[in-house]
Design an enzyme around this catalytic site. Structure first.
Site, PDB file in Angstrom:
ATOM      1  N   TYR A  79      -1.368   9.511  -7.324  1.00 60.78           N
ATOM      2  CA  TYR A  79      -1.100   8.976  -8.669  1.00 60.78           C
ATOM      3  C   TYR A  79      -1.004  10.071  -9.730  1.00 60.78           C
ATOM      4  CZ  TYR A  79      -1.592   3.940  -7.633  1.00 60.78           C
ATOM      5  OH  TYR A  79      -1.398   2.649  -7.197  1.00 60.78           O
ATOM      6  N   LYS A 125      -3.751  -2.652  -1.357  1.00 63.63           N
ATOM      7  CA  LYS A 125      -4.843  -1.910  -1.988  1.00 63.63           C
ATOM      8  C   LYS A 125      -6.227  -2.390  -1.504  1.00 63.63           C
ATOM      9  CE  LYS A 125      -2.191  -0.760  -6.177  1.00 63.63           C
ATOM     10  NZ  LYS A 125      -2.202  -0.735  -7.674  1.00 63.63           N
ATOM     11  N   GLU A 142       6.266   9.368  -2.312  1.00 61.77           N
ATOM     12  CA  GLU A 142       5.187   8.520  -1.788  1.00 61.77           C
ATOM     13  C   GLU A 142       5.298   8.316  -0.274  1.00 61.77           C
ATOM     14  OE1 GLU A 142       4.587   6.101  -6.001  1.00 61.77           O
ATOM     15  OE2 GLU A 142       5.312   5.008  -4.236  1.00 61.77           O
ATOM     16  N   ASN A 146      -4.918  -4.922  -8.545  1.00 69.99           N
ATOM     17  CA  ASN A 146      -3.753  -5.803  -8.493  1.00 69.99           C
ATOM     18  C   ASN A 146      -3.103  -5.901  -7.116  1.00 69.99           C
ATOM     19  OD1 ASN A 146      -2.571  -3.316  -8.479  1.00 69.99           O
ATOM     20  ND2 ASN A 146      -1.528  -3.520 -10.448  1.00 69.99           N
TER      21      ASN A 146
HETATM   22  P1  DAT Z   1       2.715  -0.455 -11.202  1.00 72.86           P
HETATM   23  O1  DAT Z   1       1.643  -0.402 -10.126  1.00 72.86           O
HETATM   24  O2  DAT Z   1       3.104  -1.858 -11.515  1.00 72.86           O
HETATM   25  O3  DAT Z   1       3.880   0.447 -10.892  1.00 72.86           O
HETATM   26  P2  DAT Z   1       1.892   1.575 -13.122  1.00 72.86           P
HETATM   27  O4  DAT Z   1       2.690   2.550 -12.307  1.00 72.86           O
HETATM   28  O5  DAT Z   1       2.150   1.521 -14.576  1.00 72.86           O
HETATM   29  O6  DAT Z   1       2.036   0.091 -12.542  1.00 72.86           O
HETATM   30  O7  DAT Z   1       0.350   1.885 -12.937  1.00 72.86           O
HETATM   31  C1  DAT Z   1      -0.161   2.250 -11.647  1.00 72.86           C
HETATM   32  C2  DAT Z   1      -1.444   1.518 -11.423  1.00 72.86           C
HETATM   33  O8  DAT Z   1      -2.392   1.933 -12.391  1.00 72.86           O
HETATM   34  C3  DAT Z   1      -1.368  -0.004 -11.577  1.00 72.86           C
HETATM   35  O9  DAT Z   1      -0.947  -0.649 -10.408  1.00 72.86           O
HETATM   36  C4  DAT Z   1      -2.778  -0.338 -11.915  1.00 72.86           C
HETATM   37  C5  DAT Z   1      -3.220   0.827 -12.770  1.00 72.86           C
HETATM   38  N1  DAT Z   1      -3.030   0.541 -14.203  1.00 72.86           N
HETATM   39  C6  DAT Z   1      -1.855   0.507 -14.880  1.00 72.86           C
HETATM   40  N2  DAT Z   1      -2.050   0.221 -16.191  1.00 72.86           N
HETATM   41  C7  DAT Z   1      -3.395   0.086 -16.328  1.00 72.86           C
HETATM   42  C8  DAT Z   1      -4.252  -0.231 -17.405  1.00 72.86           C
HETATM   43  N3  DAT Z   1      -3.763  -0.435 -18.632  1.00 72.86           N
HETATM   44  N4  DAT Z   1      -5.588  -0.308 -17.174  1.00 72.86           N
HETATM   45  C9  DAT Z   1      -6.092  -0.088 -15.937  1.00 72.86           C
HETATM   46  N5  DAT Z   1      -5.336   0.210 -14.865  1.00 72.86           N
HETATM   47  C10 DAT Z   1      -4.019   0.285 -15.045  1.00 72.86           C
END
Ligand code: DAT
Ligand code: MG
Length: 133
Positions: free
Chosen positions: A50, A10, A127, A113
């Site tokens: 996304y 990222k 994806e 992250n």
């Molecule tokens: P992952 O990337 O571990 O699959 P996810 O699919 O739940 O996690 O979410 C996609 C991305 O969105 C994640 O990498 C970072 C962002 N994200 C997730 N939860 C969030 C939150 N509570 N606040 C801000 N960004 C968040």
């Protein structure tokens, strides 16, 4: 069973200059890199990538971040590549990720992250197509 998954380094990790460290880790883990490219997503492309999160409160902020700079997309292959890569990444929130995982090492916050990984064969297919056709 051999699987394919989509990984993304990222914009925060690109800015932090840890592309090399993350790619080294991928190779050390025995995951094979089949394709790789650096791209700067538009806001609209980040929204498409996304779309599954479009109802979430963090969708706008997440897609701003993901379109804020260059990313490196990688097509990975290996035994159970989807779960293997997610284990190496660590939990979404770097503060909760296990020591030694990429998010723990290089992540800054739940949003910034460092890396992405597909979470199922269905999302991997979407994806991979998104980045590599
Ligand atoms: P992952 O990337 O571990 O699959 P996810 O699919 O739940 O996690 O979410 C996609 C991305 O969105 C994640 O990498 C970072 C962002 N994200 C997730 N939860 C969030 C939150 N509570 N606040 C801000 N960004 C968040
Ligand atoms: Mg996810």
């Amino acid at each position: 069973m051999k699987e394919r998954t989509l990984a993304i380094i990222k914009p925060d990790a690109v800015r932090k200059r840890v592309i090399g460290k993350i790619i080294q880790r991928i190779e050390d883990e025995g995951l094979e890199i089949l394709e790789m490219k650096m791209v700067h997503l538009t806001k609209e492309e980040a929204r498409q990538f996304y779309y599954i999160h479009k109802e979430k409160a963090f969708y706008d902020s997440l897609t701003d971040f993901m379109s804020s700079g260059r990313v490196v997309a990688l097509l990975l292959e290996g035994e159970k590549a989807i779960s293997h890569w997610r284990e190496v990444m660590g939990s979404t929130d770097p503060a909760e990720a296990k020591p030694g995982t990429i998010r723990r090492l290089y992540g800054f916050s739940v949003e910034r992250n460092a890396v992405h990984g597909s979470d199922s064969p269905e999302t991997a297919e979407y994806e991979i197509k998104f980045f590599f056709g």
